[in-house]
Motif scaffolding. Sequence first.
Motif, PDB file in Angstrom:
ATOM      1  N   PRO A   8      -3.566  -8.712   0.230  1.00  0.00           N
ATOM      2  CA  PRO A   8      -2.576  -8.939  -0.826  1.00  0.00           C
ATOM      3  C   PRO A   8      -2.216  -7.672  -1.591  1.00  0.00           C
ATOM      4  CG  PRO A   8      -4.709  -9.893  -1.405  1.00  0.00           C
ATOM      5  CD  PRO A   8      -4.788  -9.507   0.033  1.00  0.00           C
ATOM      6  N   ILE A   9      -3.209  -6.808  -1.848  1.00  0.00           N
ATOM      7  CA  ILE A   9      -2.930  -5.579  -2.587  1.00  0.00           C
ATOM      8  C   ILE A   9      -2.000  -4.679  -1.784  1.00  0.00           C
ATOM      9  CG2 ILE A   9      -3.940  -3.513  -3.601  1.00  0.00           C
ATOM     10  CD1 ILE A   9      -4.647  -6.015  -5.163  1.00  0.00           C
ATOM     11  N   GLY A  10      -2.356  -4.400  -0.529  1.00  0.00           N
ATOM     12  CA  GLY A  10      -1.538  -3.517   0.284  1.00  0.00           C
ATOM     13  C   GLY A  10      -0.140  -4.053   0.528  1.00  0.00           C
ATOM     14  N   LEU A  11      -0.027  -5.345   0.826  1.00  0.00           N
ATOM     15  CA  LEU A  11       1.290  -5.926   1.085  1.00  0.00           C
ATOM     16  C   LEU A  11       2.154  -5.947  -0.170  1.00  0.00           C
ATOM     17  CD1 LEU A  11       0.316  -8.880   3.445  1.00  0.00           C
ATOM     18  CD2 LEU A  11       1.587  -6.814   4.071  1.00  0.00           C
ATOM     19  N   ALA A  12       1.539  -6.228  -1.325  1.00  0.00           N
ATOM     20  CA  ALA A  12       2.320  -6.237  -2.566  1.00  0.00           C
ATOM     21  C   ALA A  12       2.813  -4.839  -2.918  1.00  0.00           C
ATOM     22  CB  ALA A  12       1.483  -6.816  -3.707  1.00  0.00           C
ATOM     23  N   ILE A  13       1.973  -3.831  -2.702  1.00  0.00           N
ATOM     24  CA  ILE A  13       2.409  -2.450  -2.928  1.00  0.00           C
ATOM     25  C   ILE A  13       3.550  -2.106  -1.977  1.00  0.00           C
ATOM     26  CG2 ILE A  13       1.704  -0.036  -2.706  1.00  0.00           C
ATOM     27  CD1 ILE A  13      -1.112  -0.945  -3.639  1.00  0.00           C
ATOM     28  N   ALA A  14       3.405  -2.472  -0.713  1.00  0.00           N
ATOM     29  CA  ALA A  14       4.459  -2.193   0.268  1.00  0.00           C
ATOM     30  C   ALA A  14       5.766  -2.878  -0.121  1.00  0.00           C
ATOM     31  CB  ALA A  14       4.004  -2.650   1.649  1.00  0.00           C
ATOM     32  N   TRP A  15       5.673  -4.121  -0.567  1.00  0.00           N
ATOM     33  CA  TRP A  15       6.866  -4.859  -0.992  1.00  0.00           C
ATOM     34  C   TRP A  15       7.547  -4.164  -2.163  1.00  0.00           C
ATOM     35  CZ3 TRP A  15       6.526  -9.608  -4.627  1.00  0.00           C
ATOM     36  CH2 TRP A  15       7.806 -10.133  -4.859  1.00  0.00           C
ATOM     37  N   ARG A  16       6.781  -3.839  -3.188  1.00  0.00           N
ATOM     38  CA  ARG A  16       7.366  -3.210  -4.377  1.00  0.00           C
ATOM     39  C   ARG A  16       7.980  -1.848  -4.037  1.00  0.00           C
ATOM     40  NH1 ARG A  16       8.310  -7.497  -7.399  1.00  0.00           N
ATOM     41  NH2 ARG A  16       6.792  -7.917  -9.060  1.00  0.00           N
ATOM     42  N   CYS A  17       7.310  -1.064  -3.202  1.00  0.00           N
ATOM     43  CA  CYS A  17       7.837   0.254  -2.867  1.00  0.00           C
ATOM     44  C   CYS A  17       9.067   0.151  -1.974  1.00  0.00           C
ATOM     45  CB  CYS A  17       6.751   1.088  -2.194  1.00  0.00           C
ATOM     46  SG  CYS A  17       5.435   1.646  -3.309  1.00  0.00           S
ATOM     47  N   ALA A  18       9.021  -0.715  -0.970  1.00  0.00           N
ATOM     48  CA  ALA A  18      10.172  -0.870  -0.084  1.00  0.00           C
ATOM     49  C   ALA A  18      11.374  -1.416  -0.838  1.00  0.00           C
ATOM     50  CB  ALA A  18       9.812  -1.785   1.082  1.00  0.00           C
ATOM     51  N   ALA A  19      11.133  -2.343  -1.769  1.00  0.00           N
ATOM     52  CA  ALA A  19      12.236  -2.919  -2.543  1.00  0.00           C
ATOM     53  C   ALA A  19      12.906  -1.881  -3.430  1.00  0.00           C
ATOM     54  CB  ALA A  19      11.713  -4.075  -3.397  1.00  0.00           C
ATOM     55  N   ARG A  20      12.191  -0.785  -3.705  1.00  0.00           N
ATOM     56  CA  ARG A  20      12.764   0.283  -4.530  1.00  0.00           C
ATOM     57  C   ARG A  20      13.258   1.451  -3.689  1.00  0.00           C
ATOM     58  NH1 ARG A  20       8.459   0.537  -9.493  1.00  0.00           N
ATOM     59  NH2 ARG A  20       9.804   2.267 -10.158  1.00  0.00           N
ATOM     60  N   GLY A  21      13.419   1.205  -2.409  1.00  0.00           N
ATOM     61  CA  GLY A  21      14.111   2.168  -1.560  1.00  0.00           C
ATOM     62  C   GLY A  21      13.254   3.112  -0.756  1.00  0.00           C
ATOM     63  N   LEU A  22      11.931   3.005  -0.830  1.00  0.00           N
ATOM     64  CA  LEU A  22      11.086   3.896  -0.060  1.00  0.00           C
ATOM     65  C   LEU A  22      10.914   3.398   1.380  1.00  0.00           C
ATOM     66  CD1 LEU A  22       8.218   4.810  -2.542  1.00  0.00           C
ATOM     67  CD2 LEU A  22      10.316   6.064  -2.070  1.00  0.00           C
ATOM     68  N   ARG A  23      10.723   4.326   2.293  1.00  0.00           N
ATOM     69  CA  ARG A  23      10.368   3.981   3.668  1.00  0.00           C
ATOM     70  C   ARG A  23       8.859   3.780   3.700  1.00  0.00           C
ATOM     71  NH1 ARG A  23      12.668   8.392   7.646  1.00  0.00           N
ATOM     72  NH2 ARG A  23      11.700   6.932   9.114  1.00  0.00           N
ATOM     73  N   VAL A  24       8.431   2.582   4.105  1.00  0.00           N
ATOM     74  CA  VAL A  24       7.024   2.203   4.022  1.00  0.00           C
ATOM     75  C   VAL A  24       6.531   1.735   5.388  1.00  0.00           C
ATOM     76  CG1 VAL A  24       5.335   0.714   2.881  1.00  0.00           C
ATOM     77  CG2 VAL A  24       7.375   1.456   1.625  1.00  0.00           C
ATOM     78  N   VAL A  25       5.382   2.291   5.797  1.00  0.00           N
ATOM     79  CA  VAL A  25       4.701   1.834   6.992  1.00  0.00           C
ATOM     80  C   VAL A  25       3.324   1.325   6.580  1.00  0.00           C
ATOM     81  CG1 VAL A  25       3.772   2.452   9.255  1.00  0.00           C
ATOM     82  CG2 VAL A  25       5.914   3.480   8.463  1.00  0.00           C
ATOM     83  N   VAL A  26       2.992   0.098   6.986  1.00  0.00           N
ATOM     84  CA  VAL A  26       1.712  -0.525   6.660  1.00  0.00           C
ATOM     85  C   VAL A  26       0.852  -0.562   7.911  1.00  0.00           C
ATOM     86  CG1 VAL A  26       0.560  -2.554   5.717  1.00  0.00           C
ATOM     87  CG2 VAL A  26       2.847  -1.947   4.917  1.00  0.00           C
ATOM     88  N   HIS A  27      -0.363  -0.030   7.803  1.00  0.00           N
ATOM     89  CA  HIS A  27      -1.271   0.032   8.946  1.00  0.00           C
ATOM     90  C   HIS A  27      -2.392  -0.985   8.776  1.00  0.00           C
ATOM     91  CE1 HIS A  27       0.362   4.002  10.277  1.00  0.00           C
ATOM     92  NE2 HIS A  27       0.604   4.144   8.982  1.00  0.00           N
ATOM     93  N   ASP A  28      -2.511  -1.921   9.717  1.00  0.00           N
ATOM     94  CA  ASP A  28      -3.604  -2.894   9.691  1.00  0.00           C
ATOM     95  C   ASP A  28      -3.600  -3.649  11.013  1.00  0.00           C
ATOM     96  OD1 ASP A  28      -5.374  -5.119   9.188  1.00  0.00           O
ATOM     97  OD2 ASP A  28      -5.068  -4.794   7.051  1.00  0.00           O
ATOM     98  N   PRO A  29      -4.738  -3.678  11.722  1.00  0.00           N
ATOM     99  CA  PRO A  29      -4.763  -4.397  13.001  1.00  0.00           C
ATOM    100  C   PRO A  29      -4.790  -5.910  12.852  1.00  0.00           C
ATOM    101  CG  PRO A  29      -6.933  -3.535  12.489  1.00  0.00           C
ATOM    102  CD  PRO A  29      -6.002  -2.997  11.439  1.00  0.00           C
ATOM    103  N   ALA A  30      -5.172  -6.405  11.664  1.00  0.00           N
ATOM    104  CA  ALA A  30      -5.282  -7.850  11.449  1.00  0.00           C
ATOM    105  C   ALA A  30      -4.901  -8.176  10.009  1.00  0.00           C
ATOM    106  CB  ALA A  30      -6.687  -8.339  11.748  1.00  0.00           C
ATOM    107  N   PRO A  31      -3.621  -8.179   9.690  1.00  0.00           N
ATOM    108  CA  PRO A  31      -3.194  -8.416   8.303  1.00  0.00           C
ATOM    109  C   PRO A  31      -3.730  -9.727   7.745  1.00  0.00           C
ATOM    110  CG  PRO A  31      -1.351  -7.633   9.619  1.00  0.00           C
ATOM    111  CD  PRO A  31      -2.471  -7.907  10.572  1.00  0.00           C
ATOM    112  N   GLY A  32      -4.220  -9.665   6.509  1.00  0.00           N
ATOM    113  CA  GLY A  32      -4.666 -10.877   5.826  1.00  0.00           C
ATOM    114  C   GLY A  32      -5.976 -11.439   6.313  1.00  0.00           C
TER     115      GLY A  32
END
Length: 368
Positions: A8-32
């Motif tokens: 939840p922490i990583g995905l929420a950060i990715a959401w907030r950053c991407a929604a503000r225009g940043l290019r975001v790559v999330v690395h995780d072999p098994a999300p959640g």
Amino acid sequence: MAVVGAGPIGLAIAWRCAARGLRVVVHDPAPGSGASAVAAGMLAPVAEAYFGERQLTELLLASAARWPTFAAELTEATGADIGYRTEGTLMVGLTGDDLAEAGRLWAYQQGLGLPVTRLRPTELRDREPALAPRVRGGALAPTDHQVDPRLLLPALRTAAQRAGAVLVPHAVRHLSDVHARVTVVAAGCGAAALTGLPVRPVKGQVLRLRAPDGVAPGFRHVIRGYADGEPVYLVPRADGEVVLGATVEERSDTTVTVGAVQRLLRAGVDLLPELAEYDLVEATAGLRPGTPDNAPILGPLPGRPDVLAATGHHRHGIVLTPITADLIADLVLTGVPDPLLASFPPDRFVGAADGGGPEPTMEGDRWS
């Protein structure tokens, strides 16, 4: 930018950053698949306000205050129900000794000005008739709410991807393998190996029950209490599920043990006798990312302003999701640390062995 970890922490950060225009790559072999897959989802800054953790309590309160807006924005972005409920939390003591133990904590919480209202046994059962007649007393924390992490995680993933974040399904074993101007490490217990930070696994065993015949549970509030000295919580879901937990063990395995299941069931049934007729549908164990002071680690690594930690949330990961996402996203975008971060920097543990170490500092570089 890169985010390591899709809880939840990583995905929420990715959401907030991407929604503000940043290019975001999330690395995780098994999300959640980490601690959030086991978590009960209590948003409980009041019930979780403990002695000696005042700065953490202030952060919990600030994040809980953001949850209504956060939940509404997430539902608007995805159309998903995340199980956000606001009936409040009842804190109870089964025996006289349990009530005395709990009462010391309630007095402390009231001393902080938190909304805790003491209730007599009859007042408790007026609110929740299913409580056992033996319950000696309790208190109401009306602003302590709940969300369902198993609904929250897919909603956050959808929101992040719709905002433009890309999920890459592989494990990061060394930060040097990540090529980004700024990297956020939100990998829970995995942050220790990546960063050297003192994040340790704290095992928690949790049970999931289901009310018979597919009906809703016979109680509405989250129930937190002591039953013959055993701390326990019970979280009702609208679909009939009840989450019953949780142990706190300084262990790194995820084995479910007979003794833990027995203790949790005994305490739960002692407080809510109707649970004896519920189905036991799941017994799981997860690893919370704990720290030496039980508080999260938020901000740049010492000497590495390009690497931000967002880990060590221990038992507070769900309630702290909105504020962690906002604070880290703001830091990534502006390079200016919010004053709320000042109590939780990674470098507060430097020199801890000899009681020394530098004063906490924050880098102010700008990232994009």
